[in-house]
Enzyme design. Sequence first.
Site, PDB file in Angstrom:
ATOM      1  N   HIS A  79     -26.421 -15.355 118.819  1.00 28.09           N
ATOM      2  CA  HIS A  79     -25.518 -16.450 117.305  1.00 28.09           C
ATOM      3  C   HIS A  79     -25.022 -15.865 116.749  1.00 28.09           C
ATOM      4  O   HIS A  79     -25.365 -14.663 116.309  1.00 28.09           O
ATOM      5  CB  HIS A  79     -26.321 -17.623 117.259  1.00 28.09           C
ATOM      6  CG  HIS A  79     -26.960 -18.700 118.819  1.00 28.09           C
ATOM      7  ND1 HIS A  79     -28.214 -18.919 118.443  1.00 28.09           N
ATOM      8  CD2 HIS A  79     -26.528 -19.015 120.023  1.00 28.09           C
ATOM      9  CE1 HIS A  79     -28.278 -20.313 119.546  1.00 28.09           C
ATOM     10  NE2 HIS A  79     -26.691 -19.729 120.365  1.00 28.09           N
TER      11      HIS A  79
ATOM     12  N   LYS B  62     -26.259 -12.044 114.935  1.00 32.17           N
ATOM     13  CA  LYS B  62     -25.171 -11.135 115.443  1.00 32.17           C
ATOM     14  C   LYS B  62     -25.568 -10.083 114.082  1.00 32.17           C
ATOM     15  O   LYS B  62     -25.587  -8.382 115.203  1.00 32.17           O
ATOM     16  CB  LYS B  62     -23.541 -11.092 115.798  1.00 32.17           C
ATOM     17  CG  LYS B  62     -23.803 -11.856 116.757  1.00 32.17           C
ATOM     18  CD  LYS B  62     -22.008 -12.864 116.834  1.00 32.17           C
ATOM     19  CE  LYS B  62     -21.337 -12.914 118.168  1.00 32.17           C
ATOM     20  NZ  LYS B  62     -22.300 -14.209 118.074  1.00 32.17           N
TER      21      LYS B  62
ATOM     22  N   THR C 147     -23.189 -11.565 126.410  1.00 30.23           N
ATOM     23  CA  THR C 147     -22.505 -12.561 125.679  1.00 30.23           C
ATOM     24  C   THR C 147     -21.117 -11.854 124.978  1.00 30.23           C
ATOM     25  O   THR C 147     -20.973 -10.961 123.999  1.00 30.23           O
ATOM     26  CB  THR C 147     -23.016 -13.532 124.987  1.00 30.23           C
ATOM     27  OG1 THR C 147     -22.748 -14.087 124.229  1.00 30.23           O
ATOM     28  CG2 THR C 147     -24.044 -14.516 126.268  1.00 30.23           C
TER      29      THR C 147
ATOM     30  N   THR D 108     -18.849 -11.128 122.088  1.00 27.64           N
ATOM     31  CA  THR D 108     -18.620 -10.859 120.592  1.00 27.64           C
ATOM     32  C   THR D 108     -19.481 -10.306 120.392  1.00 27.64           C
ATOM     33  O   THR D 108     -19.404  -8.861 119.845  1.00 27.64           O
ATOM     34  CB  THR D 108     -18.735 -12.070 119.350  1.00 27.64           C
ATOM     35  OG1 THR D 108     -17.865 -12.696 119.937  1.00 27.64           O
ATOM     36  CG2 THR D 108     -18.567 -11.384 118.296  1.00 27.64           C
TER      37      THR D 108
ATOM     38  N   SER E 150     -17.970 -15.576 126.148  1.00 26.93           N
ATOM     39  CA  SER E 150     -18.683 -16.006 125.211  1.00 26.93           C
ATOM     40  C   SER E 150     -19.059 -17.251 125.757  1.00 26.93           C
ATOM     41  O   SER E 150     -19.660 -17.421 127.129  1.00 26.93           O
ATOM     42  CB  SER E 150     -18.297 -16.592 124.311  1.00 26.93           C
ATOM     43  OG  SER E 150     -17.669 -17.475 124.559  1.00 26.93           O
ATOM     44  N   GLY E 151     -20.837 -17.556 124.096  1.00 26.66           N
ATOM     45  CA  GLY E 151     -21.349 -18.357 124.826  1.00 26.66           C
ATOM     46  C   GLY E 151     -20.777 -19.622 125.810  1.00 26.66           C
ATOM     47  O   GLY E 151     -21.272 -19.753 126.800  1.00 26.66           O
TER      48      GLY E 151
ATOM     49  N   ASP F   9     -23.903 -18.239 128.965  1.00 25.54           N
ATOM     50  CA  ASP F   9     -25.037 -17.812 128.665  1.00 25.54           C
ATOM     51  C   ASP F   9     -25.157 -17.966 130.341  1.00 25.54           C
ATOM     52  O   ASP F   9     -26.463 -18.191 131.084  1.00 25.54           O
ATOM     53  CB  ASP F   9     -25.925 -19.071 127.820  1.00 25.54           C
ATOM     54  CG  ASP F   9     -25.386 -18.923 126.568  1.00 25.54           C
ATOM     55  OD1 ASP F   9     -25.424 -17.795 126.162  1.00 25.54           O
ATOM     56  OD2 ASP F   9     -24.544 -19.299 125.824  1.00 25.54           O
TER      57      ASP F   9
END
Length: 289
Positions: free
Chosen positions: A162, A166, A189, A191, A217-218, A223
Amino acid sequence: MRIGLAANRLHHEGPDSALFRWLRACQNGIRELGVELHAVGRTYDAIASTGPLESYPALKRYPYGREGGLMKLVAEVVGMGTPERTLDGAIYLIDPVDPSSVFPEAIALKRQCVIHGKPFISTVATARDWIEMERIHAGFAPDPGADDLHDFSNQTLALIAHDARKPQMLEFAAAHFDVLSQFAQRIGTGTTGQRLNELAWSRGWSREQEWIQRFQSGPLGGDAQIADRVLEHRCQRAIFFEDPHVARQHEADIQLLERAVTTVTDEAVCITAPGIAARWAQAAVLRRR
């Protein structure tokens, strides 16, 4: 070490269920390490009646779940002021279609483990991996029965973090780049994946090749894409640094990945705490010496 232990009904209702597959694989390691297992009522009763830890004095009984047993584990993960009322983590073997797996106390158990940087173990593979990790750090010789977990050249690793986590993911990858590079493939994922690729290129990885394959991305479904890889037996290990302090608009997607991991309980290892991930990577190096 004091570890909370619980298993949904599916995972302890027969001698070949997940709880007993783990205990058969790891009972020697549990005894070597002297792990205290603080087991919720039905889980304790199942172990006592089946006998894989016969005469093991460090198996402790807690109340049934309906009497607050799982709630007590949550409180003791947080810590109740004395060593004997403080747990070092929790093993909760989850059946993803059991309604009790989404009860507040079940969700809180994971959340408090993540907040306090303690292991939260929800699959047989993760439980096996954790015992072997602790054995290696304790100076025991590698267990050949855990070799399949360390066959990195034939495995895919997912690296997810998250936003608030990061920086920790980048620090972890930088510190353990050589270990992570042993995997046949890395996926992540959007970024997070891009930042990890930039890190790899700065370390000499060919710019013509991605170090990590990037999905969406998530919030846009990354995910879910990784969950599909897990379910297809094409991703064997996930390191997922979660931020438990923020509202997550894509909560359902995150839960989807968590459910996928527990669906293939014997195959998927999932680590959620940066400190535990670092300890695993260190053990991986020690194990190969």
